[in-house]
Design a protein around this motif. Structure first.
Motif, PDB file in Angstrom:
ATOM      1  N   VAL A  92       0.171   1.115  -4.856  1.00  0.00           N
ATOM      2  CA  VAL A  92      -0.030   1.297  -3.415  1.00  0.00           C
ATOM      3  C   VAL A  92       1.319   1.168  -2.713  1.00  0.00           C
ATOM      4  O   VAL A  92       2.247   0.568  -3.250  1.00  0.00           O
ATOM      5  CB  VAL A  92      -1.030   0.251  -2.834  1.00  0.00           C
ATOM      6  N   PRO A  93       1.433   1.741  -1.505  1.00  0.00           N
ATOM      7  CA  PRO A  93       2.704   1.650  -0.777  1.00  0.00           C
ATOM      8  C   PRO A  93       3.053   0.209  -0.390  1.00  0.00           C
ATOM      9  O   PRO A  93       2.166  -0.610  -0.155  1.00  0.00           O
ATOM     10  CB  PRO A  93       2.467   2.481   0.486  1.00  0.00           C
ATOM     11  N   ILE A  94       4.358  -0.051  -0.328  1.00  0.00           N
ATOM     12  CA  ILE A  94       4.861  -1.347   0.123  1.00  0.00           C
ATOM     13  C   ILE A  94       5.702  -1.108   1.374  1.00  0.00           C
ATOM     14  O   ILE A  94       6.593  -0.258   1.362  1.00  0.00           O
ATOM     15  CB  ILE A  94       5.738  -2.031  -0.946  1.00  0.00           C
ATOM     16  N   GLN A  95       5.397  -1.846   2.431  1.00  0.00           N
ATOM     17  CA  GLN A  95       6.177  -1.795   3.664  1.00  0.00           C
ATOM     18  C   GLN A  95       6.943  -3.101   3.795  1.00  0.00           C
ATOM     19  O   GLN A  95       6.473  -4.137   3.334  1.00  0.00           O
ATOM     20  CB  GLN A  95       5.259  -1.654   4.891  1.00  0.00           C
ATOM     21  N   MET A  96       8.083  -3.042   4.450  1.00  0.00           N
ATOM     22  CA  MET A  96       8.789  -4.282   4.766  1.00  0.00           C
ATOM     23  C   MET A  96       8.717  -4.466   6.270  1.00  0.00           C
ATOM     24  O   MET A  96       8.844  -3.508   7.026  1.00  0.00           O
ATOM     25  CB  MET A  96      10.224  -4.233   4.264  1.00  0.00           C
ATOM     26  N   SER A  97       8.502  -5.713   6.693  1.00  0.00           N
ATOM     27  CA  SER A  97       8.339  -6.004   8.107  1.00  0.00           C
ATOM     28  C   SER A  97       9.232  -7.170   8.503  1.00  0.00           C
ATOM     29  O   SER A  97       9.301  -8.176   7.795  1.00  0.00           O
ATOM     30  CB  SER A  97       6.872  -6.352   8.386  1.00  0.00           C
TER      31      SER A  97
END
Length: 146
Positions: A92-97
């Motif tokens: 699954v996609p990984i986002q950084m916040s």
């Protein structure tokens, strides 16, 4: 714009990894678990991958620690390296916040609820993961995301 489903929030520390989970509608983040970080065998990475499958997570949000001035230092580089390793375990996609002050905010919230000392240490990473994920969820809604 973004697909419905649960998101996993991750606060990466040098010793522990705090994990939070959103509801399927992407409105509310709640504490899930604190994993022991193990750079030798990567068991924390495998455990995160298992949580993604178990909770049918559609996206993972990892905190990116920046300085108050918005710059990236050694902690941000370590988080980016962790994301690279994690990506090898996930489909699954990984986002950084941006997670500036997430631990500070989480510590203050726990203190206000009377959670202190050893008990606070055991849940601070989960609380920081909640702050990271909730901030990300909220920003997606206000920007017209999901």
């Amino acid at each position: 714009m973004s697909q419905p489903g649960r998101r996993l929030g991750v606060d990466v520390g040098s010793v522990r990894v705090g994990v939070a989970l959103s509801d399927p509608g992407g409105l509310l983040a709640t504490p899930l678990v604190t994993l022991r970080r193990d750079e030798r065998d990567g068991s924390d990475l495998r455990q995160l991958a298992e949580l993604v499958v178990e909770y049918e997570v559609v996206e993972v949000v990892v905190g990116l620690p920046r300085t108050l001035a918005g710059r990236e230092g050694p902690a941000a580089a370590a988080a980016r390296q962790y994301v690279e390793l994690l990506a090898g375990h996930l489909s699954v996609p990984i986002q950084m916040s941006d997670e500036r002050l997430s631990t500070v905010v989480a510590t203050r919230a726990l203190r206000e609820r009377g959670v202190r000392g050893r008990k606070q240490r055991s849940v601070i990473d989960q609380a920081a993961a909640v702050e990271i994920l909730q901030g990300w969820l909220d920003s997606r809604r206000t920007v017209g995301g999901g």
